[in-house]
Design a protein around this motif. Sequence first.
Motif, PDB file in Angstrom:
ATOM      1  N   LEU A 118       0.839  -1.206   0.000  1.00 38.94           N
ATOM      2  CA  LEU A 118       0.000   0.000   0.000  1.00 38.94           C
ATOM      3  C   LEU A 118       0.873   1.254   0.000  1.00 38.94           C
ATOM      4  O   LEU A 118       0.603   2.214  -0.733  1.00 38.94           O
ATOM      5  N   ALA A 119       1.949   1.230   0.793  1.00 33.11           N
ATOM      6  CA  ALA A 119       2.844   2.393   0.847  1.00 33.11           C
ATOM      7  C   ALA A 119       3.530   2.610  -0.499  1.00 33.11           C
ATOM      8  O   ALA A 119       3.665   3.744  -0.961  1.00 33.11           O
ATOM      9  N   LEU A 120       3.953   1.519  -1.151  1.00 32.45           N
ATOM     10  CA  LEU A 120       4.581   1.666  -2.467  1.00 32.45           C
ATOM     11  C   LEU A 120       3.569   2.186  -3.490  1.00 32.45           C
ATOM     12  O   LEU A 120       3.909   2.979  -4.371  1.00 32.45           O
TER      13      LEU A 120
ATOM     14  N   LYS B 152      11.539   3.457  -9.565  1.00 28.91           N
ATOM     15  CA  LYS B 152      11.442   2.270 -10.419  1.00 28.91           C
ATOM     16  C   LYS B 152      10.694   1.142  -9.689  1.00 28.91           C
ATOM     17  O   LYS B 152       9.835   0.471 -10.263  1.00 28.91           O
ATOM     18  N   LEU B 153      11.025   0.970  -8.413  1.00 27.28           N
ATOM     19  CA  LEU B 153      10.343  -0.070  -7.625  1.00 27.28           C
ATOM     20  C   LEU B 153       8.856   0.260  -7.489  1.00 27.28           C
ATOM     21  O   LEU B 153       7.981  -0.592  -7.701  1.00 27.28           O
ATOM     22  N   ALA B 154       8.551   1.513  -7.131  1.00 24.96           N
ATOM     23  CA  ALA B 154       7.159   1.890  -6.858  1.00 24.96           C
ATOM     24  C   ALA B 154       6.301   1.814  -8.121  1.00 24.96           C
ATOM     25  O   ALA B 154       5.098   1.539  -8.045  1.00 24.96           O
ATOM     26  N   ALA B 155       6.925   2.027  -9.283  1.00 21.76           N
ATOM     27  CA  ALA B 155       6.164   2.018 -10.541  1.00 21.76           C
ATOM     28  C   ALA B 155       5.467   0.679 -10.774  1.00 21.76           C
ATOM     29  O   ALA B 155       4.465   0.594 -11.481  1.00 21.76           O
TER      30      ALA B 155
ATOM     31  N   GLY C 249      10.430  -4.490   8.387  1.00 17.57           N
ATOM     32  CA  GLY C 249      11.680  -3.757   8.179  1.00 17.57           C
ATOM     33  C   GLY C 249      11.668  -2.951   6.891  1.00 17.57           C
ATOM     34  O   GLY C 249      12.239  -1.861   6.820  1.00 17.57           O
ATOM     35  N   HIS C 250      10.987  -3.479   5.876  1.00 18.33           N
ATOM     36  CA  HIS C 250      10.844  -2.736   4.633  1.00 18.33           C
ATOM     37  C   HIS C 250       9.549  -1.915   4.624  1.00 18.33           C
ATOM     38  O   HIS C 250       9.537  -0.775   4.182  1.00 18.33           O
ATOM     39  N   ALA C 251       8.461  -2.494   5.112  1.00 22.43           N
ATOM     40  CA  ALA C 251       7.143  -1.844   4.993  1.00 22.43           C
ATOM     41  C   ALA C 251       7.111  -0.497   5.713  1.00 22.43           C
ATOM     42  O   ALA C 251       6.642   0.506   5.179  1.00 22.43           O
TER      43      ALA C 251
ATOM     44  N   PRO D 111      12.837  -0.448  -0.108  1.00 24.35           N
ATOM     45  CA  PRO D 111      11.734  -0.998   0.702  1.00 24.35           C
ATOM     46  C   PRO D 111      10.873  -1.955  -0.111  1.00 24.35           C
ATOM     47  O   PRO D 111       9.720  -1.661  -0.428  1.00 24.35           O
ATOM     48  N   ILE D 112      11.438  -3.093  -0.449  1.00 19.32           N
ATOM     49  CA  ILE D 112      10.724  -4.067  -1.288  1.00 19.32           C
ATOM     50  C   ILE D 112       9.525  -4.627  -0.534  1.00 19.32           C
ATOM     51  O   ILE D 112       9.512  -4.679   0.696  1.00 19.32           O
ATOM     52  N   TYR D 113       8.511  -5.035  -1.283  1.00 24.66           N
ATOM     53  CA  TYR D 113       7.349  -5.659  -0.642  1.00 24.66           C
ATOM     54  C   TYR D 113       7.474  -7.168  -0.713  1.00 24.66           C
ATOM     55  O   TYR D 113       7.714  -7.734  -1.777  1.00 24.66           O
TER      56      TYR D 113
END
Lengths: 750, 259
Positions: free
Chosen positions: A275-277, A306-309, A356-358, A622-624
């Motif tokens: 959701l955050a991404l 790039k990750l969030a896209a 840790g990432h979220a 911050p990978i999901y």
Amino acid sequence: MEQNITQMGGYSFSRRNFVKGSAALAATAALTGGVGIDIAHAEGSLDTTAPIEKRFTYCDMCNQVPKCGLTAFVQDEKIVRVESRDPHPVSPLCAKGLASIQELYDPNRLTTPLRRTNPKGTGKPEWEAITWEEAYQTIAGEFNRIKENDGADAVMFYCGDPKEPRAAVQRIANLFGSSSYGLESSLCATATGMTSQLVYGRGQGTMGVDPTPETKSCLMWSLNAAWSQPNRHASFMDAKERGCKFVVVDPRITPTVTGLADVHLQPRPGSDGALALGFINILIRDNLIDKDFVGNWTHGFDELAKLAAEYTPEKVEELTWVPAAKLEEAVHLIADNAPSTLVSSSAGIAHSSNVGHALRAVFMIPALMGNIEKKGAVLFGGGGLPFVDIGATAQFDGVDLYAAGEFAKRRHDRDDFPVWVAFNNHFQTARLPEYVDEGKIKAAMLVATNVMIWPDTNKYVEALGKLEFSAAVDYYERPWTHDYVDILLPAAMCHERVAPFTPYGRKIYYRDPCVAPAGQCREDWQIMMELGCALGYEEECFGGSVEGAIEYILETSKLGITLADLKAAPEGFEVPGGTPNEEAKHESGKFRKDGQPGFNTPSGKIEFDSEILKNLGFEGLPIYEEPVYSPLKDKTYPLVLNTGSRLPYYTHSKLREIPWLNQFMPEPVVRLHPQDARDRSIKQGDAVRIFNHLGEVEMKAEVTNIVHQGMVDIFHGWRQANINLLTTRDFDPITGFPPFRCGVCEVEAK
Amino acid sequence: MTKWGMLIDLKRCAGCGACVVACQLQNNQSPGVSWVKLDVAEWGEAVGEAGRAYIPHACMHCENPECVAVCPTGASQKQEDGVVTVEYEACIACGQCITACPYGAREVNNATENYFGATEKAPYEAYGIQRTRVVEKCIFCRERVAEGLNTACASNCPAKARFFGDLDDPTSDISKRLAETDCIQIDDTSFYFSIPANMDQNLLPFAATKNEYVETTKAAPGIDPVVATAGVVGVAAIGVGVGIGIKKSKDKKAKEAKN
């Protein structure tokens, strides 16, 4: 539209059950006191003709440590009424604080030091009364024996809830030379503090910043202050009434949501990272970011973008249950109403196997919008008094001993949770059972500890049972834990104690005890100082004097104030000096020890791509990651198991004994969505089984729309139905936090 | 003239129970007795439609109280300042007032045991007015208010959801709040609610007889008729003929809700 009205919740506050609850308690009391034996009040009867005097303390009934002011009305040296202290920096009290008087005068409280007389783990511990001196000599003898054979690290010093004795426990651990100082913060708050520091830099640990009069919007991520800190909820409502907009992220329709939310996002528990991404993706897609701030003060933006896209609103809807249109609305509400702030919490999202990432992704949101170090936005605190814990100093805690003795190199958790070790001088207790099995921990001092706090609880119960020796300090005998300890010591409650004093901003309140401790109870600070003397640290423990400890804390604070100053100021001692907090401290070099502009991270910037994590072998972005157990992966147990949230009348496993508190929820309940209940032919109040691959517990069903369809919500800490028998030990590798909010289960009518 | 009133903002109420406990402590209630009732209302199931609110309530202090009219001994009285009181010495616990009250605000105190089943009273039980076999209800903390204090429930409400004061004094907490927010007055009483925008005012339980949810509210909120019947003859009739009008102090929002 279906409507429903129940008395709180049908079975939880009907008069019939209230009476039943009281009767059940009376029965318990009768058993504890011995069948046929009168249950008498140790404090004796009240002289109702004696004059009444007001005395003051602060409450320690909850785990949040807001230190709410409490006024005690004392007659005949007994407290006959308590009420909220007014004026006071934190007020009013909640139900727990008001009911503290019932705990104080509970005839089943521990009032005598006890030594076990039968084997551990029988389910029926038997005790004999001993003197304090016998208790200290026994504990010191065992701890010193084990230290000699196995080293000081083999003795664990642990502090649970309440948190007031932490500094005293830590001092004794450090004096003794043990790096095995553990806290209930292995499961609470620390993940939030660590992840925010990974993003914003060391020293800027935060749970977010509450709205100020300048704030136009607030993103509230997994906080239900209405239940965890009710008087803080009032200040949020004040902000709402001033016109501040709120987006509340919570899988449940809490009173916080009812009161505050302009937009409510109800994610599947454990999917917050996605959701955050998704939030970040819309910010970037719609050009809602602060390009100057991002360009000058952040690290890793291109990689993050790039990750969030990949997290389009449609994909996010599939992963999180949050409708794409709702997410779009939420992002624009926050972005269009600047300055905006972020408020998160000590638990909630933190209880996930991917926290840790979220949580880092959540903390990046205000940075992308440039809502950092501005009034009304995420403005970090500045200055303040040099106290740590509650009313202690780092010198009192013994951090110099920790550093000089290179404790960090010896810690049992150093290979399991390297990021944790880099940020915390208390060890991560997640793998306690392994440390016991490996012979690394052989004895324990358990202050205010309940083993039900841990996931897959039986592993920790077994570990306690394997210790060569342990002693506990508590208000009550709590069978889950104390069936495995050798010595049990009675602690004085907040109305009966002195330490710690309490700083609020620059104002310090000293507390005189309102009444003498019940029976032989002693305050936990005194117990720890006296134990320290027995262990051979007479001088360092001030001959067992709590006032001596406080004098030392004040001396090492270098504020130039004494205990006499505090005693002379019952309305609080205002420490002179201090400067108002200022904006843009990153520009003026206030965040870094070297005085250079920037943030206290390896890159000197807010880190979207964490150099600390990469250096320790973790993914920097911050990978999901899906929770370890997820209905998206396997539908054997199709319901998301959300546990560990707060109630306004219980604190974790505590306070079930108190009639004024157990009237609201006298027995364990599972909150189940009406559709999930219909699908399983479960009706309001039915007895149900909740089960998964680990085990099964029985509770009553509360059919309610408070939860999203597809999840259940269960309060923890019930001795007759411990839900942590069903939570797993899939710890987040960065923080060591357990997935209390994102397990799986199935529910069936009995 | 002074006329005491209470307003509860359900948008602020956290359902935390502090008012229940503050009242039980302040007013020395026996085990099992609670003058404050705490209900929960839910509406809708789908995301975006579902909503939820807590509804604390107690004696509404009616302009023309039925309980006073039916009291055979004169124990229940309407005071000049609008507060309905019970004179315990005169109460014979006949229960007629419990039957008459449309709001389920009254209950009989039949307590014979102390908290924790103790053989003697704890200090907080021994302090204050001692009584049993009487009917009890909220008296707007008469002793505190006489001393110029706020009621226990309002002064100990962590969410600051309760507004108490003199309805005839425009500077009182309640008058100021009534002037600046949309509120619903319960019938001809001294009790007001402010409710969430998406909540139907018919969910206020006192309007329950207007819709089909009368059964789920057990006829009258806050009282379990089965238990009450055991103590007081005739109480099973609770709720019969309850027809509660709701009028709006500022009815703009409420009208929208109805349409």
